[in-house]
Design an enzyme around this catalytic site. Structure first.
Site, mmCIF file in Angstrom:
data_model
loop_
_atom_site.group_PDB
_atom_site.id
_atom_site.type_symbol
_atom_site.label_atom_id
_atom_site.label_comp_id
_atom_site.label_asym_id
_atom_site.label_seq_id
_atom_site.Cartn_x
_atom_site.Cartn_y
_atom_site.Cartn_z
ATOM 1 N N GLY A 274 0.815 -1.209 0.000
ATOM 2 C CA GLY A 274 0.000 0.000 0.000
ATOM 3 C C GLY A 274 0.851 1.262 0.000
ATOM 4 O O GLY A 274 2.079 1.217 0.114
ATOM 5 N N HIS A 275 0.176 2.406 -0.072
ATOM 6 C CA HIS A 275 0.908 3.677 -0.139
ATOM 7 C C HIS A 275 1.670 3.941 1.153
ATOM 8 O O HIS A 275 1.211 3.640 2.234
ATOM 9 C CB HIS A 275 0.007 4.854 -0.484
ATOM 10 C CG HIS A 275 -1.256 4.972 0.296
ATOM 11 N ND1 HIS A 275 -2.117 6.029 0.143
ATOM 12 C CD2 HIS A 275 -1.818 4.169 1.224
ATOM 13 C CE1 HIS A 275 -3.139 5.867 0.941
ATOM 14 N NE2 HIS A 275 -2.993 4.761 1.596
ATOM 15 N N ASN A 276 2.864 4.516 0.974
ATOM 16 C CA ASN A 276 3.732 4.898 2.091
ATOM 17 C C ASN A 276 4.260 3.719 2.905
ATOM 18 O O ASN A 276 4.787 3.914 3.999
ATOM 19 C CB ASN A 276 3.027 5.903 3.016
ATOM 20 C CG ASN A 276 2.795 7.236 2.325
ATOM 21 O OD1 ASN A 276 1.775 7.426 1.676
ATOM 22 N ND2 ASN A 276 3.756 8.125 2.426
#
Lengths: 349, 349, 349
Positions: free
Chosen positions: A244-246
């Site tokens: 996922g993001h980050n």
């Protein structure tokens, strides 16, 4: 892959400590000891399978130097300090011959924006698209149908298999391998719900893949909301994984197929994650943790220790103990019932 | 994405209620409060992180209007009713500048059947294939390498990222985003086993994606046996999700990565499904249900309530209670053993 | 898919045993009994839904010959020994008409190496790449954007949907269907860690897909370290499945979406594996085993029997018993507490 080595060529390539037995072969296949046939080569990686050597039909077997075994007629043993290492050397030679690096050059059917910078000795296949201001370093191989977005950087000697997509502004290090269908830098899954409408939160960060990383086929790694999603140096990721993001992955990790890691989680160095593991968002998994396949990790506390298992995960000892006791739970119900009956009887006296 | 805003530009764009502190900056990065460096902008979304403001190195911080904090020297605070909303506005501006919508026009290397209908101001990238009788509405963006099957309809202002495949006769609504590698309308997994041979059941339905839906990278949504597989208005689906044939998803749902929903299951409106959830076929999940990540749902009964968790899933309260008790089960075995011993002793007196 | 059949055409095509009722229709949709509207056709597959026939608005219903039901006015019943079979015949006819096999021929925008061998009546779409020494047998369909590596063999009458990638030296049998985005023959996930560096183990084997196999969208099947990863004749694999290197799947298996099978595991014939199952490496799963969805199989012992379920999996009976008892565990804790209190009281007397 089709190949053929005369024994002399093998000896020249692998330089065994000792050659025992018949020596006028060609070999043209590699298999495990029990599967190899005449004309094939095999190896003893683990001494506990020593008995397989006796029944093996392999024409050539790579063995540890210390082992005192006699080849059958029409069979040859090559002795090494490390037979696995010797086999790896042979396999790399076969791979190099059967699947040579595509010759440098840009296929006429690739579409490369004039503002992109292309290094020396780069190989770009047909139907590749490279957008504005992308930078491709020396010796990079980009196979058919890849998409390289605006401002993407790809470090030297990296290899992109067919149909990899690297979206805008992502950065790929040196000696990175991206396997077919991987999507690097798709938007993170971020929405803010306002009056029942899920409004998209812009995802303006990027993905940074550091040097010597490998990313499996059809794996997806989302770009950061802002800042970076990052995969650290030397980490190897298998197929169909989702980051996922980050998410931040440390150096030297191994992440097996179909695992998913939710947004903003940080994974330390040399973490090993089995297949189909799910890790929740916003967690910190320390260096050196190992997580058994199929586990879910909704949270992490130091007391869980370094080896986790279960759904939700606990220390592996607790998990294994529970799995043993689980099978005795039906009996436990019986025992409690008997206790209740005995006690009732006792009290009724 | 690279960007730079002078403080004056930021103020013009975001229109803060109040500006406090130093005012002659440019900012060129966005990060969380603790990660931002000089030259960066950050924001306080949740007042409980108020202390992070004091240690933040950010040059500009977006803050809630009510907060009484003093900027450091060389720092500027911009005050808003809703700092998150202001940040979103900034991010959208950056996104718009760094990744402008591709200019309208059909790339000469796209292959579009003469019977396809293409609207106004459509952007079609290189190596896109559009088959017979497809209809592409106004302002649609179809990026490199997408495949649009026969008779497909794509509504206005939808965006297809590179290598999306929409198979024959599927219908995509307006303002839909399909991320890279998504496959819409592959055949459902339906076989009839006759004399040990799995004979394919023809899958002649389609997939309907309604308006304002988003579908993640490498997600697969199968076409219906007959009738429709459907994703309702405003639903957002993450990466690597699998929807079987004849699945019906309601409006406004959120479905996180790697979840799978088996054939003919109907999901209501505003259902939230965590990552790696598995839902069996032919179920009805009512409006507003939430399912924790990694859960499996082999069946659904109203008494399970609106929040589910576990494998197989129960009400979240039951699941959480079980997970707490699970750690005490080894002790329970000990207690039962002690009871048995005590009772035996008692009886032997 | 849009279609229209006059009743006469239906009768000619399906040859019912008996026609009852009104006969001057066209039908242009297929749905289940309760969803079909006027102008639609439906069928009774399972007699237990007999009541649905009475309320169905379908203009034409396919029914078992024995059933004594009377059509409504403006409705027609067609009677068959096997109505499902008749429906399948109709669906195949619709499919054939709506999605005809692409006409034979090589699209001018396909790139085919001069050393590749292409059979008779092959259809190759635009942007397909076929590398050196590949062999494509007669009547094969390769749709847009597929990648066929060096030395790949594809048997007659196989169909590759858009953007399938078959990597070097893999072998695909006859009448195989590979759905969009499948990756056949990406490198296995094999590393040897030397001084903290994960060194890649060359993966010089291939993947063999036998006749009549189907592989779902975005599924990944890794090539063998050496020897073969193999999928046996007639096996059907759903979307987003992962097969590791040297996995051997027998004949006639069904493997549902998002399942993962780790390296060197052997699966027997006619094994049925539900969705999201995880199977560890180096296992042997015998013929005819069935594994419930979402199960994990870290090991297999014959005493587990032929139907498995759970995480980790046990016999389905043990699993189901545990799931029932799981809900009673909170009560078991109460019962043990009461026993302890009663006993304490008893002893204190």
């Amino acid at each position: 892959m089709k190949f053929s080595y005369k024994l002399g060529e093998l000896i020249d390539l692998l330089v065994p400590k000792k050659v025992v037995g018949h020596t006028s072969f060609s070999i043209s296949s590699i298999e495990s000891l029990t599967k190899t046939k005449r004309g094939g080569i095999s190896f003893l990686g683990n001494p506990k399978y020593k008995k397989d050597v006796e029944i093996s039909q392999a024409s050539v077997i790579l063995l540890p130097a210390g082992l005192d075994l006699t080849p059958k007629e029409d069979q040859c043993f090559l002795l090494f300090d490390n037979p696995s290492f010797a086999l790896g050397k042979l396999c790399r030679d076969i791979e190099r011959k059967c699947c040579p690096r595509p010759s440098g050059g840009i296929h006429p059917k690739a579409i490369i924006n004039a503002t992109a910078s292309i290094g020396q000795n780069v190989s770009i296949g047909p139907h590749v698209v490279i957008e504005t201001n992308a930078t491709i370093a020396d010796n990079v191989v980009i196979m058919a149908g890849c998409y390289i977005g605006h401002g993407v950087k790809i470090g030297d000697n990296s290899v992109l298999h067919p149909s990899v997509r690297v979206m805008n502004f992502c950065e790929i290090g040196s000696r990175v391998t991206l396997y077919s269908g991987a999507v690097i830098g798709s938007d993170g899954f971020g929405y803010e719900t306002v009056d029942g409408v899920h409004e998209k939160i812009p995802q303006i960060g990027n993905v940074i893949i550091e040097d010597d990383v490998s990313i499996g086929a059809n794996t997806t790694i989302d770009r950061a909301r802002f800042g970076h999603t990052k995969v650290g140096k030397g980490t190897k990721i298998d197929n169909l994984v989702q980051l996922g993001h980050n998410v931040i992955i440390g150096n030297g990790c191994l992440i097996v197929a179909q695992t998913g890691i939710a947004g903003s989680t940080t994974i330390g160095d040399y973490v090993v994650i089995g297949g189909q593991v799910g890790i929740a968002g916003h967690l910190n998994i320390p260096n050196g943790v190992m997580i058994a396949g199929k586990s879910s990790v909704p949270n992490y506390k130091p007391k869980m220790g370094k080896i986790l298992r279960g759904n939700p995960a606990t220390s592996i000892n607790d998990a294994n103990l529970f799995y043993v006791l689980r099978s005795r739970i039906p009996n436990l119900f019986d025992r409690v019932l008997k206790l209740e009956e005995s006690l009732r009887e006792l009290l009724s006296k």
